[in-house]
Design an enzyme around this catalytic site. Structure first.
Site, mmCIF file in Angstrom:
data_model
loop_
_atom_site.group_PDB
_atom_site.id
_atom_site.type_symbol
_atom_site.label_atom_id
_atom_site.label_comp_id
_atom_site.label_asym_id
_atom_site.label_seq_id
_atom_site.Cartn_x
_atom_site.Cartn_y
_atom_site.Cartn_z
ATOM 1 N N CYS B 88 0.923 -1.274 0.006
ATOM 2 C CA CYS B 88 -0.052 0.079 -0.273
ATOM 3 C C CYS B 88 0.627 1.521 -0.090
ATOM 4 O O CYS B 88 1.564 1.321 -0.784
ATOM 5 C CB CYS B 88 -0.971 0.092 0.977
ATOM 6 N N HIS B 190 -3.521 -5.140 -0.258
ATOM 7 C CA HIS B 190 -3.140 -5.666 1.063
ATOM 8 C C HIS B 190 -3.177 -7.296 1.058
ATOM 9 O O HIS B 190 -4.239 -7.695 1.335
ATOM 10 C CB HIS B 190 -4.081 -5.316 2.266
ATOM 11 N N GLU B 192 -2.044 -9.193 3.447
ATOM 12 C CA GLU B 192 -2.329 -9.610 4.530
ATOM 13 C C GLU B 192 -3.573 -9.540 4.846
ATOM 14 O O GLU B 192 -4.010 -10.146 5.942
ATOM 15 C CB GLU B 192 -1.504 -8.469 5.666
#
Lengths: 252, 208
Positions: B88, B190, B192
């Site tokens: 990001c 993202h 994650e």
């Protein structure tokens, strides 16, 4: 194409999920971590945690829970309930929340919205709005979990918090909440057509059709639901399959 | 293998670290993942991950405020040419310049600028949610079918030369989803927070 999001909401009281999914295969249905894992595996697009603990003494318990949940939740996590000062946001983000939802504190102190957005980025700040219908095309903002009337017009308020840096609006119709009679489509339309930020529709889902109505007619970017998921009426994948059949883009 | 996740007070460090630990464990990768702001640890890591949530200016300022961190990153990534992954804003910082809130210099490791996403009126900003990622053949997208969904949340995007873009997504117009040049990689989305697809991508980075 950007997908419409389906977001289950967990009510957490004193570290325990009080309105959670009733699946027998869960070892501990009151454990938010178990719930988060399950919803993630079922295809939820995000998870929302609502802290309904009345006492601030239990704030640390919430943070511990957010941390444990975030460790097991590889989808975005929004946390709300009792967020009053910048320090609350910092603690929640540090514990692993991806977004923080602010309700009453944004109404009583608009500056808090701009400060929060400036410090943590607009996309981190969700403003939760509890709306109650007053006339055909007007709604009033309520605070303190829907107990206090404010006299503030919902449309004006949403536009104001957007200009202050809210990245998303979580819009709950108090008239519809818990009724399972569908969203207040007129309210949704009025807000989604006037705002540039995404709106999460909340309050009133009872059938699969209601999910589609909130998105197609209401213009919502996401749909949040609690009881229909918690009591196992629908699984996330049932909802998504239904929406996909209606040509609504969803992540399957 | 030592992977350093840089802690500069910004970004969802906890989530990034947990996602890396999970991928490392689930895929039996045997790497050692550490969240750190210690320059010597950063300099000596085999791979570096830079998360980022917040504004370009805040993130850029925060990194440069911690003594030695930026220099250690430069030594590791630019001189030793170890593998790097930015997430990001951590990816956006690779640019020469960013225009969020006010003009601010990035690292200048990948030519380009970070500018507000331009969309037609029916599109909401931020670009928030799961969107399909169209990737070119790359070791980092190995095993991930094309047009898989990843989670995005941003209002600014990285404009860089086409040869640096390894994945894109469509939101009103084409948006950079991932960049790569030599040892430097970055994602706008993202990983994650992108569930199984994100885990695969993290595994690929650890394997890379």
């Amino acid at each position: 194409m950007l997908k419409k999001r389906i977001i289950p909401c967990l009510d957490v009281n004193n570290g325990r999920v009080v309105k959670g999914v009733n699946f027998i295969d869960l070892v501990d249905a009151g454990d938010p971590v178990e719930q988060a894992k399950l919803y993630g595996a079922e295809g939820a697009d995000e998870l929302c945690f609502l802290d309904i603990t009345a006492s601030s003494d239990n704030r640390q318990m919430l943070l511990d829970n957010v941390q444990k949940t975030a460790e097991n939740c590889f989808i975005p996590l929004t946390v709300g309930g009792g967020v009053r000062v910048i320090g609350d946001i910092k603690n929640l983000l540090h514990a692993g929340a991806d977004k923080v939802s602010i309700n009453t504190a944004a109404v009583t102190n608009r500056k808090f919205v701009s400060e929060a957005a400036e410090k943590y980025g607009t996309s981190t700040i969700v403003i939760a709005v509890d709306a109650k219908k007053t006339t055909d095309n007007t709604w009033e903002v309520f605070t303190h979990g829907g107990r206090n009337a404010t006299g503030i017009n919902v449309i004006d308020y949403c536009q104001e918090v957007e200009s202050l840096g809210a990245g998303e609006i979580l819009l709950t119709s108090m008239d519809k909440d818990g009724t399972k009679s569908g969203f207040d489509i007129n309210l949704l339309k009025n807000i989604t057509s006037k705002l540039n930020v995404p709106v999460i529709a909340s309050g009133g889902v009872g059938t699969l059709e209601h999910f589609a109505e909130g998105i197609i007619e209401g213009g919502a970017s996401s749909v949040l639901a609690a009881s229909v998921f918690h009591f196992g009426e629908f699984k996330i994948k049932d909802v998504k399959r239904y929406l996909a059949d209606k040509n609504i883009p969803v992540r399957i | 293998m030592k992977i350093a996740i840089i802690n500069y007070g910004y970004g969802n460090l906890h989530s990034v670290a947990k996602a890396f630990e999970k991928a490392n464990f689930d895929f039996n990768l045997n790497s050692n993942i550490e969240v750190t702001n210690n320059p010597s640890k950063i300099e000596n890591a085999d791979k570096i991950v830079l998360p980022g949530v917040g504004s370009f200016l805040d993130c850029s300022t925060a990194i440069k405020q911690i003594d030695g961190v930026y220099d250690a990153m430069q030594e590791n990534i630019i001189h030793k040419k170890n593998k790097f992954m930015g997430i990001c804003v951590g990816m956006q910082l690779l640019a020469d310049i960013g225009y969020e809130n006010q003009e601010c210099n990035g690292f200048g490791w990948l030519p380009g600028s970070v500018e507000k996403i331009q969309v037609s009126p029916e599109y909401k900003i931020p670009h928030m949610g799961w969107n399909e990622v169209n990737a070119i053949e790359s070791p980092l997208f190995k095993g991930i079918s094309n047009n898989s969904d990843f989670y995005f949340v941003h209002s600014y995007h990285f404009k860089t030369a086409k040869e640096n873009i390894v994945a894109s997504t469509i939101y009103s117009s084409e948006i950079t989803a991932a960049v790569q040049k030599d040892n430097i990689f970055g994602t706008q989305f993202h990983p994650e927070k992108s569930h199984n697809n994100g885990q695969l991508l993290i595994k690929n980075f650890i394997d890379w």
